[in-house]
Scaffold this active site. Structure first.
Site, short mmCIF file in Angstrom:
data_model
loop_
_atom_site.label_atom_id
_atom_site.label_comp_id
_atom_site.label_asym_id
_atom_site.label_seq_id
_atom_site.Cartn_x
_atom_site.Cartn_y
_atom_site.Cartn_z
N ASP A 166 44.42 53.58 44.96
CA ASP A 166 44.90 52.74 43.87
C ASP A 166 45.83 51.64 44.40
OD1 ASP A 166 45.19 51.87 41.30
OD2 ASP A 166 46.51 53.48 40.65
N ASN A 197 35.75 52.37 35.22
CA ASN A 197 35.78 51.07 35.94
C ASN A 197 34.66 50.12 35.49
OD1 ASN A 197 36.96 52.42 39.12
ND2 ASN A 197 38.11 51.50 37.45
C1 FPP Z 1 41.86 50.73 42.64
O1 FPP Z 1 42.67 49.61 42.72
C2 FPP Z 1 40.65 50.63 43.44
C3 FPP Z 1 39.37 50.63 42.96
C4 FPP Z 1 39.02 50.71 41.55
C5 FPP Z 1 38.21 50.49 43.84
C6 FPP Z 1 38.29 51.11 45.20
C7 FPP Z 1 37.45 50.33 46.07
C8 FPP Z 1 37.69 50.05 47.38
C9 FPP Z 1 38.81 50.60 48.13
C10 FPP Z 1 36.81 49.07 48.07
C11 FPP Z 1 35.58 49.50 48.72
C12 FPP Z 1 35.22 50.92 48.75
C13 FPP Z 1 34.41 51.47 49.68
C14 FPP Z 1 34.07 52.90 49.55
C15 FPP Z 1 33.87 50.71 50.81
P1 FPP Z 1 42.96 48.79 41.42
O2 FPP Z 1 42.01 47.66 41.37
O3 FPP Z 1 42.92 49.69 40.23
O4 FPP Z 1 44.41 48.27 41.68
P2 FPP Z 1 45.54 47.97 40.61
O5 FPP Z 1 45.87 49.28 39.94
O6 FPP Z 1 46.67 47.46 41.43
O7 FPP Z 1 45.00 46.97 39.65
#
Ligand code: FPP
Length: 246
Positions: free
Chosen positions: A21, A69
């Site tokens: 996250d 998501n």
């Molecule tokens: C959460 O951060 C992250 C995600 C919803 C996606 C996770 C994806 C990756 C790490 C990229 C690629 C993955 C792979 C397996 C290659 P957020 O967007 O919710 O952050 P925030 O809470 O700060 O908005």
């Protein structure tokens, strides 16, 4: 003493699960678009995966995309899907070199066809690797997983394949997406949020929970070592007393 040397290799968590996250906030702090954070986050995925394998962790499960998501802006969802495809293509060779097999859990048929195909390709190509199993949770929701297990079990009950008295933990385990994985020992969530967000609700029954303020794109091997050292300093009692354990 450096952190890595503090890790006892005979007491490693067998299964680590991570709620990655903070990608969006990481990008925002730098005045960039959210996608920039996901791109950097993909590099953390590589570093943490390779470090886990090197340490001897047997199972690593990453929450890469939840059922919720899908509600994100269309462009962000599309970019995340593209990032998945490019990461799978880019990393297939290093998964092979590191003897890591890739699996996935979730409602995979909901993924765009290209992502699904690429995923199946990498899973097939790495299926006999045995050092570590990397599982990506994609279009994953724990309640949905439990509902789908209920449906399968009740159909089997209806068709006299399972008798209701025989339903126990192992039968439920066998009907979850995670049927080939052991229970989670250590659950890590980055970015300071302290919630489970519908991730592996059944499988974390006895997991140690580790929350860190570090945002996922900044989470590297040193942070992983810190989480494992913290885990190893805890006493896991599984409902027993300390005296019973010694
Ligand atoms: C959460 O951060 C992250 C995600 C919803 C996606 C996770 C994806 C990756 C790490 C990229 C690629 C993955 C792979 C397996 C290659 P957020 O967007 O919710 O952050 P925030 O809470 O700060 O908005």
């Amino acid at each position: 003493m450096i952190l890595k040397d503090q890790i006892h290799s005979d007491q490693l968590p067998e299964h680590i699960a991570i709620i990655m996250d903070g990608n969006g906030r990481w990008a925002k702090q730098r005045g960039k678009v959210r996608v920039f954070g996901h791109e950097k986050g993909a590099r953390s995925v590589k570093e943490v995966t390779e470090s886990c394998a090197e340490l001897g962790v047997k199972y690593l499960t990453l929450y890469a995309f939840s059922t919720e998501n899908w509600k994100r802006p269309k462009l962000e969802v599309q970019t995340l899907m593209k990032l998945l495809i490019s990461s799978l293509r880019k990393e297939i060779e290093s998964l092979k070199e590191n003897d890591i097999s890739l699996t996935a859990i979730g409602n995979l048929s909901a993924l765009p066809k290209k992502v699904h195909e690429e995923l199946l390709h990498v899973m097939e190509e790495t299926k006999s690797n045995s050092r570590m199993t990397l599982t990506l949770a994609l279009s994953y929701g724990s309640r949905e997983e439990i509902i789908s297990a209920f449906k399968e079990i009740s159909t089997k009950v209806k068709n006299n394949i399972i008798s209701p008295e025989k339903i126990d933990e192992s039968i439920i385990n066998e009907h979850l997406y995670t049927r080939n994985l052991p229970d989670v020992d250590l659950l890590i969530r980055t970015s300071g949020e302290q919630r489970i967000s519908n991730f592996l609700l059944w499988q974390i029954a006895y997991a140690e929970l580790y929350f860190t303020e570090v945002l996922w794109p900044d989470f590297g091997k040193e942070n992983l070592y810190e989480a494992i050292v913290n885990y190893q300093n805890r006493e896991r009692r599984f409902g027993q007393t300390s005296e019973q354990l010694t």
